[in-house]
Write a protein that holds these residues in place. Structure first.
Motif, PDB file in Angstrom:
ATOM      1  N   ILE A 120       0.828  -1.199   0.000  1.00 50.41           N
ATOM      2  CA  ILE A 120       0.000   0.000   0.000  1.00 50.41           C
ATOM      3  C   ILE A 120       0.866   1.255   0.000  1.00 50.41           C
ATOM      4  O   ILE A 120       0.619   2.205  -0.748  1.00 50.41           O
ATOM      5  N   ILE A 121       1.903   1.281   0.848  1.00 55.12           N
ATOM      6  CA  ILE A 121       2.793   2.445   0.907  1.00 55.12           C
ATOM      7  C   ILE A 121       3.498   2.638  -0.434  1.00 55.12           C
ATOM      8  O   ILE A 121       3.575   3.751  -0.965  1.00 55.12           O
ATOM      9  N   ARG A 122       4.018   1.549  -0.993  1.00 57.68           N
ATOM     10  CA  ARG A 122       4.705   1.652  -2.279  1.00 57.68           C
ATOM     11  C   ARG A 122       3.753   2.131  -3.372  1.00 57.68           C
ATOM     12  O   ARG A 122       4.123   2.967  -4.207  1.00 57.68           O
ATOM     13  N   SER A 123       2.543   1.610  -3.373  1.00 56.74           N
ATOM     14  CA  SER A 123       1.566   2.026  -4.371  1.00 56.74           C
ATOM     15  C   SER A 123       1.218   3.499  -4.208  1.00 56.74           C
ATOM     16  O   SER A 123       1.067   4.230  -5.191  1.00 56.74           O
ATOM     17  N   ALA A 124       1.080   3.937  -2.964  1.00 54.49           N
ATOM     18  CA  ALA A 124       0.711   5.327  -2.706  1.00 54.49           C
ATOM     19  C   ALA A 124       1.788   6.302  -3.159  1.00 54.49           C
ATOM     20  O   ALA A 124       1.497   7.458  -3.467  1.00 54.49           O
ATOM     21  N   MET A 125       3.030   5.851  -3.207  1.00 55.49           N
ATOM     22  CA  MET A 125       4.127   6.718  -3.632  1.00 55.49           C
ATOM     23  C   MET A 125       4.168   6.906  -5.141  1.00 55.49           C
ATOM     24  O   MET A 125       4.814   7.827  -5.642  1.00 55.49           O
ATOM     25  N   THR A 126       3.478   6.045  -5.881  1.00 52.25           N
ATOM     26  CA  THR A 126       3.553   6.110  -7.339  1.00 52.25           C
ATOM     27  C   THR A 126       2.185   6.230  -8.010  1.00 52.25           C
ATOM     28  O   THR A 126       2.124   6.441  -9.218  1.00 52.25           O
ATOM     29  N   HIS A 127       1.105   6.089  -7.272  1.00 51.79           N
ATOM     30  CA  HIS A 127      -0.221   6.066  -7.875  1.00 51.79           C
ATOM     31  C   HIS A 127      -1.153   6.959  -7.070  1.00 51.79           C
ATOM     32  O   HIS A 127      -1.383   6.714  -5.892  1.00 51.79           O
ATOM     33  N   GLU A 128      -1.692   7.993  -7.701  1.00 52.94           N
ATOM     34  CA  GLU A 128      -2.494   8.986  -6.986  1.00 52.94           C
ATOM     35  C   GLU A 128      -3.753   8.388  -6.363  1.00 52.94           C
ATOM     36  O   GLU A 128      -4.146   8.776  -5.265  1.00 52.94           O
ATOM     37  N   ALA A 129      -4.390   7.446  -7.057  1.00 53.08           N
ATOM     38  CA  ALA A 129      -5.605   6.845  -6.492  1.00 53.08           C
ATOM     39  C   ALA A 129      -5.292   6.119  -5.186  1.00 53.08           C
ATOM     40  O   ALA A 129      -6.038   6.222  -4.211  1.00 53.08           O
ATOM     41  N   ALA A 130      -4.168   5.399  -5.164  1.00 52.93           N
ATOM     42  CA  ALA A 130      -3.770   4.705  -3.941  1.00 52.93           C
ATOM     43  C   ALA A 130      -3.403   5.708  -2.853  1.00 52.93           C
ATOM     44  O   ALA A 130      -3.742   5.518  -1.673  1.00 52.93           O
ATOM     45  N   ALA A 131      -2.717   6.784  -3.230  1.00 52.42           N
ATOM     46  CA  ALA A 131      -2.345   7.811  -2.257  1.00 52.42           C
ATOM     47  C   ALA A 131      -3.586   8.460  -1.655  1.00 52.42           C
ATOM     48  O   ALA A 131      -3.651   8.726  -0.455  1.00 52.42           O
ATOM     49  N   LYS A 132      -4.596   8.698  -2.486  1.00 52.43           N
ATOM     50  CA  LYS A 132      -5.833   9.318  -2.014  1.00 52.43           C
ATOM     51  C   LYS A 132      -6.538   8.417  -0.997  1.00 52.43           C
ATOM     52  O   LYS A 132      -7.016   8.884   0.039  1.00 52.43           O
ATOM     53  N   VAL A 133      -6.586   7.127  -1.298  1.00 57.04           N
ATOM     54  CA  VAL A 133      -7.219   6.192  -0.367  1.00 57.04           C
ATOM     55  C   VAL A 133      -6.451   6.151   0.949  1.00 57.04           C
ATOM     56  O   VAL A 133      -7.042   6.187   2.034  1.00 57.04           O
ATOM     57  N   LEU A 134      -5.126   6.080   0.862  1.00 55.07           N
ATOM     58  CA  LEU A 134      -4.306   6.022   2.073  1.00 55.07           C
ATOM     59  C   LEU A 134      -4.457   7.295   2.897  1.00 55.07           C
ATOM     60  O   LEU A 134      -4.614   7.241   4.119  1.00 55.07           O
ATOM     61  N   ARG A 135      -4.430   8.450   2.235  1.00 58.27           N
ATOM     62  CA  ARG A 135      -4.610   9.720   2.952  1.00 58.27           C
ATOM     63  C   ARG A 135      -5.951   9.749   3.664  1.00 58.27           C
ATOM     64  O   ARG A 135      -6.041  10.106   4.838  1.00 58.27           O
ATOM     65  N   GLY A 136      -6.976   9.400   2.924  1.00 58.29           N
ATOM     66  CA  GLY A 136      -8.307   9.447   3.505  1.00 58.29           C
ATOM     67  C   GLY A 136      -8.455   8.523   4.690  1.00 58.29           C
ATOM     68  O   GLY A 136      -9.049   8.884   5.705  1.00 58.29           O
ATOM     69  N   PHE A 137      -7.879   7.316   4.580  1.00 59.62           N
ATOM     70  CA  PHE A 137      -8.033   6.359   5.669  1.00 59.62           C
ATOM     71  C   PHE A 137      -7.198   6.768   6.877  1.00 59.62           C
ATOM     72  O   PHE A 137      -7.700   6.863   7.996  1.00 59.62           O
ATOM     73  N   VAL A 138      -5.898   6.999   6.678  1.00 60.78           N
ATOM     74  CA  VAL A 138      -5.007   7.275   7.808  1.00 60.78           C
ATOM     75  C   VAL A 138      -5.432   8.546   8.529  1.00 60.78           C
ATOM     76  O   VAL A 138      -5.461   8.601   9.761  1.00 60.78           O
ATOM     77  N   LEU A 139      -5.801   9.576   7.762  1.00 64.69           N
ATOM     78  CA  LEU A 139      -6.160  10.834   8.411  1.00 64.69           C
ATOM     79  C   LEU A 139      -7.583  10.802   8.972  1.00 64.69           C
ATOM     80  O   LEU A 139      -7.795  11.035  10.152  1.00 64.69           O
ATOM     81  N   ARG A 140      -8.562  10.500   8.115  1.00 69.35           N
ATOM     82  CA  ARG A 140      -9.954  10.600   8.564  1.00 69.35           C
ATOM     83  C   ARG A 140     -10.338   9.495   9.533  1.00 69.35           C
ATOM     84  O   ARG A 140     -11.002   9.743  10.533  1.00 69.35           O
ATOM     85  N   ARG A 141      -9.931   8.269   9.229  1.00 68.30           N
ATOM     86  CA  ARG A 141     -10.399   7.146  10.021  1.00 68.30           C
ATOM     87  C   ARG A 141      -9.590   6.935  11.295  1.00 68.30           C
ATOM     88  O   ARG A 141     -10.061   6.327  12.234  1.00 68.30           O
ATOM     89  N   LEU A 142      -8.363   7.414  11.306  1.00 67.37           N
ATOM     90  CA  LEU A 142      -7.513   7.157  12.467  1.00 67.37           C
ATOM     91  C   LEU A 142      -7.117   8.437  13.189  1.00 67.37           C
ATOM     92  O   LEU A 142      -7.672   8.793  14.220  1.00 67.37           O
ATOM     93  N   LEU A 143      -6.154   9.166  12.612  1.00 65.92           N
ATOM     94  CA  LEU A 143      -5.527  10.240  13.368  1.00 65.92           C
ATOM     95  C   LEU A 143      -6.451  11.417  13.628  1.00 65.92           C
ATOM     96  O   LEU A 143      -6.422  12.004  14.711  1.00 65.92           O
ATOM     97  N   GLU A 144      -7.291  11.784  12.643  1.00 68.79           N
ATOM     98  CA  GLU A 144      -8.192  12.899  12.893  1.00 68.79           C
ATOM     99  C   GLU A 144      -9.208  12.558  13.981  1.00 68.79           C
ATOM    100  O   GLU A 144      -9.598  13.424  14.766  1.00 68.79           O
ATOM    101  N   GLN A 145      -9.653  11.328  14.013  1.00 64.44           N
ATOM    102  CA  GLN A 145     -10.591  10.935  15.063  1.00 64.44           C
ATOM    103  C   GLN A 145      -9.926  10.975  16.427  1.00 64.44           C
ATOM    104  O   GLN A 145     -10.530  11.388  17.418  1.00 64.44           O
TER     105      GLN A 145
END
Length: 204
Positions: A120-145
């Motif tokens: 997932i991390i490797r994909s997020a570094m090279t693919h915007e769709a994967a980065a968007k999913v990772l950003r949304g999950f890590v920030l909204r679902r975890l750290l922002e909460q």
């Protein structure tokens, strides 16, 4: 005569009760984690996930919708936010930096969760769709909460700082494997990182 004929055919024949229901959903998630880990985001398809899980592709769409949504669900299996957030917040602000660091490092130290997360991390570094999913999950679902439950200003900004710190450690330790960080004892990392996360999340 129509008595013995099956009235409809949907995907695979119903050889197992687990072809539908929670059992199928769990198999799809496990297959998705494996496919993303082995193939990366770009080369993984809904059809490939379905084949690995032994279900019809329509069932993958039924449970998860798009590939991005399967991707997000695969991340969630590793992090289990419903369990993590109460555990991190449970004892209040005191010690939250250590609890968050210990949880995050623990997820990456576990071989069962590390492989799909590396993909997932490797994909997020090279693919915007994967980065968007990772950003949304890590920030909204975890750290922002987590940050949103604390009585501090700018919780979103603080969550992003905490995320940047932890993701940076992940990239250096598990992806690039920079020494001595790559070989450091996890407890040493937690001890060093916890005060910084504590400051990000709690100090006014």
């Amino acid at each position: 005569m129509s008595g013995g004929a099956a009235p409809r055919r949907r995907g695979r024949p119903a050889r197992k009760e687990s072809d539908t229901g929670p059992g199928a959903r769990e198999r799809i998630l496990q297959a998705a984690r494996t496919e993303f880990a082995e193939r990366g985001y770009d080369k993984t398809s809904v059809r490939g996930i379905a084949k690995a899980a032994g279900v019809d592709p329509a069932l993958v769409h039924h449970y998860f919708g798009t590939k991005d949504e399967v991707f997000a669900a695969a991340i969630e299996v590793s992090f289990e936010p419903a369990l993590v957030i109460p555990a991190v917040l449970g004892e209040g602000a005191e010690g939250i930096g250590e609890r968050l660091a210990r949880f995050f490092i623990g997820v990456w130290e576990n071989p069962a969760t590390r492989a799909p997360l590396l993909a997932i991390i490797r994909s997020a570094m090279t693919h915007e769709a994967a980065a968007k999913v990772l950003r949304g999950f890590v920030l909204r679902r975890l750290l922002e909460q987590v940050a949103g439950e604390l009585d501090v200003p700018n919780p979103k900004f603080r969550a992003e700082l905490a995320a940047s710190h932890m993701i940076g450690i992940v990239i250096l330790r598990y992806v690039i494997q920079v020494e001595p960080l790559a070989s450091a004892d996890p407890e040493e990392i937690v001890a060093m990182v916890a005060p910084t996360l504590q400051r990000y999340l709690t100090e006014a």
